[in-house]
Design an enzyme around this catalytic site. Sequence first.
Site, PDB file in Angstrom:
ATOM      1  CG  MET A   1      20.643  41.944 -71.818  1.00 37.74           C
ATOM      2  SD  MET A   1      20.288  43.639 -71.846  1.00 37.74           S
ATOM      3  CE  MET A   1      20.546  44.132 -73.566  1.00 37.74           C
ATOM      4  N   GLY A   2      18.742  38.706 -70.193  1.00 36.08           N
ATOM      5  CA  GLY A   2      18.818  38.329 -69.035  1.00 36.08           C
ATOM      6  C   GLY A   2      19.572  36.899 -68.656  1.00 36.08           C
TER       7      GLY A   2
ATOM      8  CD1 TRP B   1      25.510  36.606 -73.240  1.00 35.43           C
ATOM      9  CD2 TRP B   1      25.097  38.555 -72.058  1.00 35.43           C
ATOM     10  NE1 TRP B   1      26.832  37.327 -73.118  1.00 35.43           N
ATOM     11  CE2 TRP B   1      26.546  38.552 -72.616  1.00 35.43           C
ATOM     12  CE3 TRP B   1      24.832  39.753 -71.497  1.00 35.43           C
ATOM     13  CZ2 TRP B   1      27.620  39.414 -72.223  1.00 35.43           C
ATOM     14  CZ3 TRP B   1      25.528  40.807 -71.300  1.00 35.43           C
ATOM     15  CH2 TRP B   1      26.900  40.766 -71.524  1.00 35.43           C
ATOM     16  CG  HIS B   2      23.573  39.790 -67.671  1.00 41.25           C
ATOM     17  ND1 HIS B   2      22.680  40.431 -68.453  1.00 41.25           N
ATOM     18  CD2 HIS B   2      24.860  40.601 -67.582  1.00 41.25           C
ATOM     19  CE1 HIS B   2      23.149  41.731 -69.048  1.00 41.25           C
ATOM     20  NE2 HIS B   2      24.409  41.790 -68.522  1.00 41.25           N
ATOM     21  N   GLY B   3      23.205  35.162 -67.294  1.00 42.70           N
ATOM     22  CA  GLY B   3      23.545  33.933 -66.211  1.00 42.70           C
ATOM     23  C   GLY B   3      22.179  33.401 -66.169  1.00 42.70           C
TER      24      GLY B   3
END
Length: 410
Positions: free
Chosen positions: A330-331, A333-335
């Site tokens: 998830m981290g 995925w954010h960038g």
Amino acid sequence: MINLQPYANPMYFVYLLIALVPLMIGLTFGRRFKIYETIVSFLFLFLIFDADKWQQGVALIGYVVFEAALVWGYHRYRSRQNQTWMFVLAVIASIMPLVVVKMTPVFSPHPSLIGFLGISYLTFKSVQMIMEMRDGTIKNFSLWAFIRFLLFFPTISSGPIDRFRRFEQDYEKIPDRDAYIDMVGKGVHYIFIGFLYKYILGYLFGTVALPQVARGAMGMRDAFFGTGLSLELVKYMYTYSMYLFFDFAGYSLFAVGVSYLMGIATPMNFNKPFIAGNIKDFWQRWHMTLSFWFRDFIFMRVTFFIMKHKLVKNRIRVSQVAYLINFLVMGFWHGVTWYYIVYGLFHAAAIIINDIWLRFKKKHRKSLPHNKWTQALAIFITFNVVCFSFLIFSGFLNQLWFAPMPHISR
């Protein structure tokens, strides 16, 4: 040429209302004007990706062609065989455009040529299709239905992330008049709450207050042994957290409200997240469609893989490893920046610690008090843990710690 970014200004809603009136009249009388709805959808997609956004529009077309061909091809394959290597290859191919877009800033100052508004949310939908075909929960597949699901314009920019079978059921089963009128009432209510959240509260926290507290925090960057830890930074943390919630929740309410007007009960994204009693409860309230997507398609599958191959014997350790991988993904995925990755790791650590505490609490429930005061304390602690994570997420610490000091001429 007109360019309309989703829910960015009141004129978007004016054009939207005009376009949706015929569709709403049809639904009121038990008919869905599918051709008209398709025309409206493509018109709004054109207005979102025209003018100076035309390159994104071209990228969107290329992406849809690629994902549609990939999902259709995997469905054809899955109807005959079910080899794991082909499934893994299909998933990797599906996420590869998003990976390229996310990795491009690491190597280039220019954005990726294949990037466009909403690519993350479209990728979630595509990967979901492949995984559910693998599981056998999606057996009947229509290419046009998939494209319609992928390009549902109310949710294309920021979600919520719907599920194909639920969406198709709503699309094909037209609600009766009373049920649809009830949906319209809820939709209008959600849209007006969205206006309150985004255009009033989001504006006050984000446009009015946030720049002021940011300047104050930057002015204290040498405080507390050069860490920048100060009351002004705490103010920034809370202000940004409120802005993030009201801005994002406002967008989500717009998307849900417009979906309801179109006869589609898109799932809600937020459910009073700041009254969560622990971090696990928070993720069942915050950006719920994303949280549930990661739970179903990352956490559960990692857990199953570890247990199937007996990589970790202890069940508690299995869940902890799965949480770590889940939030790390998830981290990323954010960038691909340190603060997004740390944000993911922070939440992984928080939820692992929370699980340890819940097991301890269950074991010693007779000796540990549980009343309205302990519940209030739990909410207070969770709220502050979450706000601190949003401070990390904001990237402000990167500016506070690593941005060069402004040059003052004499």
